[in-house]
Design a protein around this motif. Sequence first.
Motif, short mmCIF file in Angstrom:
data_model
loop_
_atom_site.label_atom_id
_atom_site.label_comp_id
_atom_site.label_asym_id
_atom_site.label_seq_id
_atom_site.Cartn_x
_atom_site.Cartn_y
_atom_site.Cartn_z
N SER A 39 0.89 -1.19 0.16
CA SER A 39 -0.12 -0.06 0.04
C SER A 39 0.98 1.19 -0.09
O SER A 39 2.04 1.18 0.10
CB SER A 39 -0.89 0.03 1.33
N GLY A 40 0.12 2.49 -0.33
CA GLY A 40 0.82 3.49 -0.17
C GLY A 40 1.46 4.03 1.45
O GLY A 40 2.50 4.43 1.47
N SER A 41 0.57 3.54 2.10
CA SER A 41 0.82 3.61 3.73
C SER A 41 2.11 3.08 4.06
O SER A 41 3.03 3.77 4.59
CB SER A 41 -0.20 3.48 4.67
N VAL A 53 5.40 4.75 2.48
CA VAL A 53 5.73 5.96 3.15
C VAL A 53 6.43 5.31 4.44
O VAL A 53 7.62 6.02 4.66
CB VAL A 53 4.63 6.62 3.34
N TYR A 89 -1.05 14.50 2.87
CA TYR A 89 -1.38 13.12 3.31
C TYR A 89 -0.52 12.07 2.86
O TYR A 89 -0.04 11.91 1.87
CB TYR A 89 -2.79 12.66 2.59
N HIS A 90 -0.11 11.38 4.04
CA HIS A 90 0.77 10.32 3.56
C HIS A 90 0.46 8.72 4.27
O HIS A 90 1.38 8.20 4.61
CB HIS A 90 2.33 10.53 4.22
N GLY A 91 -0.91 8.69 3.99
CA GLY A 91 -1.40 7.23 4.28
C GLY A 91 -1.42 7.53 5.83
O GLY A 91 -1.47 8.40 6.66
N GLU A 112 4.39 15.15 -1.17
CA GLU A 112 3.74 15.00 -2.47
C GLU A 112 4.10 15.99 -3.55
O GLU A 112 3.89 17.25 -3.05
CB GLU A 112 2.18 14.95 -2.21
N SER A 158 -4.99 13.93 -1.90
CA SER A 158 -6.12 13.70 -1.31
C SER A 158 -6.71 14.94 -0.50
O SER A 158 -7.58 15.08 0.12
CB SER A 158 -5.65 12.49 -0.06
N ASP A 189 6.50 11.69 -2.26
CA ASP A 189 5.33 10.54 -2.25
C ASP A 189 4.46 10.59 -3.57
O ASP A 189 3.77 11.32 -3.68
CB ASP A 189 4.87 10.78 -1.01
N VAL A 224 2.41 8.49 -4.74
CA VAL A 224 1.34 7.44 -4.73
C VAL A 224 -0.02 7.86 -5.55
O VAL A 224 -0.37 7.09 -6.34
CB VAL A 224 0.83 7.17 -3.17
N ILE A 225 -0.26 9.26 -5.72
CA ILE A 225 -1.12 9.73 -6.55
C ILE A 225 -0.73 10.16 -7.98
O ILE A 225 -1.03 10.00 -8.82
CB ILE A 225 -1.94 10.90 -5.80
N LYS A 236 -1.06 2.27 -5.64
CA LYS A 236 -2.16 2.72 -6.54
C LYS A 236 -2.06 2.24 -8.19
O LYS A 236 -2.40 1.29 -8.54
CB LYS A 236 -2.61 4.36 -6.36
C1 LIG Z 1 0.44 10.87 -1.44
C2 LIG Z 1 -0.29 9.41 -0.60
N1 LIG Z 1 0.40 8.72 0.16
C3 LIG Z 1 -0.08 7.77 0.85
C4 LIG Z 1 -1.43 7.15 0.57
C5 LIG Z 1 -1.78 6.00 1.24
O1 LIG Z 1 -2.10 4.95 0.30
P1 LIG Z 1 -2.90 3.64 0.98
O2 LIG Z 1 -4.22 4.13 1.04
O3 LIG Z 1 -2.52 2.63 -0.27
O4 LIG Z 1 -2.21 3.02 2.14
C6 LIG Z 1 -2.08 7.87 -0.14
C7 LIG Z 1 -3.50 7.71 -0.50
O5 LIG Z 1 -4.29 8.19 -0.92
C8 LIG Z 1 -1.72 9.17 -0.81
O6 LIG Z 1 -2.40 9.80 -1.59
#
Ligand SMILES: Cc1ncc(COP(=O)(O)O)c(C=O)c1O
Length: 439
Positions: free
Chosen positions: A112-114, A117, A146-148, A219, A224, A252, A254-255, A281
């Motif tokens: 996952s993104g979380s 990170v 937002y970093h999860g 980011e 988010s 980061d 993820v998006i 993602k």
């Molecule tokens: C920039 C960023 N980092 C981390 C995450 C967390 O990802 P996840 O929901 O897959 O844990 C997100 C989720 O939207 C995100 O936008």
Amino acid sequence: MSNVKSQNLEHLWMPFSANRDFKENPRLMNEGRGMFYKKTDGMSVLDGTSGLWCCNAGHNRSHIVNAIQNQASKLDYAPSFQMGHSLGFKAAEKLLEFAPSKDFQYVFFTNSGSESVDTALKIALGYQQHRGKKDKKILVGRDRAYHGVGFGGISVGGLPMNKKHFSLLSNVDHICNTHNLEHNAFSKGQPTWGEEMANDLLRIIEKYGAEKIAAFITEPIAGSTGVLIPPIGYLERIRRICTDNDILLIFDEVITGFGRLGSPFASQYFNVIPDMITCAKGLTSGTVPMGAVMIKKEIYDSFQAGDSKMIDLFHGYTYSAHPLAAAALIATLEVYDGEGLFERANGLAGYFEDKLHSLKGLDYLIDIRNLGLVGAIEMLPRNKKIGARGYDVFQTAFHDENILIRFTGDTIALSPPLIVEKSHIDQIVESLRNIIPNN
Ligand SMILES: Cc1ncc(COP(=O)(O)O)c(C=O)c1O
């Protein structure tokens, strides 16, 4: 709708959701193909958000589906600690083809993104210790980031509600974000004002001393929290400050990864190269959970100085490089490449921008912002009740107009799959033109 009502929805505690309200008035989508989901009443819903910023190739893409099915019938799982399977290594190699520089030579897989990170933050701290910079322990993030939801991610993140009931890491500080409607409202693309906001990192360096700071995470576009586009020159200045002060820079993505800006990563779009990149993602187009951290060789090498028979990083997940996820990753990146989806996104960005900004002047709108195939429309809160208008617009879009949009507070975010057609963009924008003034 009667089907939905008769189904027992009680036992799933849904993430980041108003559970009671949802269960009163559910929004379920049980099928997806191309640009559309299908609701339980059989109506198609146009996907304006790539699911949750992830299905960049669109839904139910046969090349990806076949790869996952074939892999499931061949190898379900192989242990990931001290063991492996060939596809995991192939997936790492494939991902690095999309990296912004040849310095990125290693990939750590997560789910996952979380997890990506938290993995990157741990690697940053370990790296500084391994290279003898024992005092470099502070991690710096930004407000409204937002970093999860891991403890690392919420600590460097900048969202008070996400931190409210939890103990956080102590070695963390934040710089300000760049969002400023007074200067930048209705900017098309990158705002011209705000490069100097990067200097807030100098304030943190002054506060602790560069010798205490391990890494800065950001980011490239905060997604988010409402699509905050970096001002021209901002990320470049952040890079220079990090380099000058020997601070690792983590993007980061993820998006922003996988074509959202018409390039593999935002790093290539802005021509700013960080030291680590987190992603998830779009990595598998949302088909199988997977995240990754791309890491420069110098960082990996710093962990390799000890006994070669000892574990080099005390960190990992049972499902790191899971066979189904690895198969999905390879097939997804083949689709992006084979269909030229990043170039496609690039080609549509101007049309998307013009259409979004055609909404300017509608009641309640206080900003429209965009870059590549990501955009946001910010509305005035209704009677000072933050988020009420956003939630109502989101619900009306789904139930009445059959459009899936995303909302954060009173900001609507749009991030359609990269296979989107101009007619879909028209449909989304015209629906919003109807909905917004009536909410
Ligand atoms: C920039 C960023 N980092 C981390 C995450 C967390 O990802 P996840 O929901 O897959 O844990 C997100 C989720 O939207 C995100 O936008």
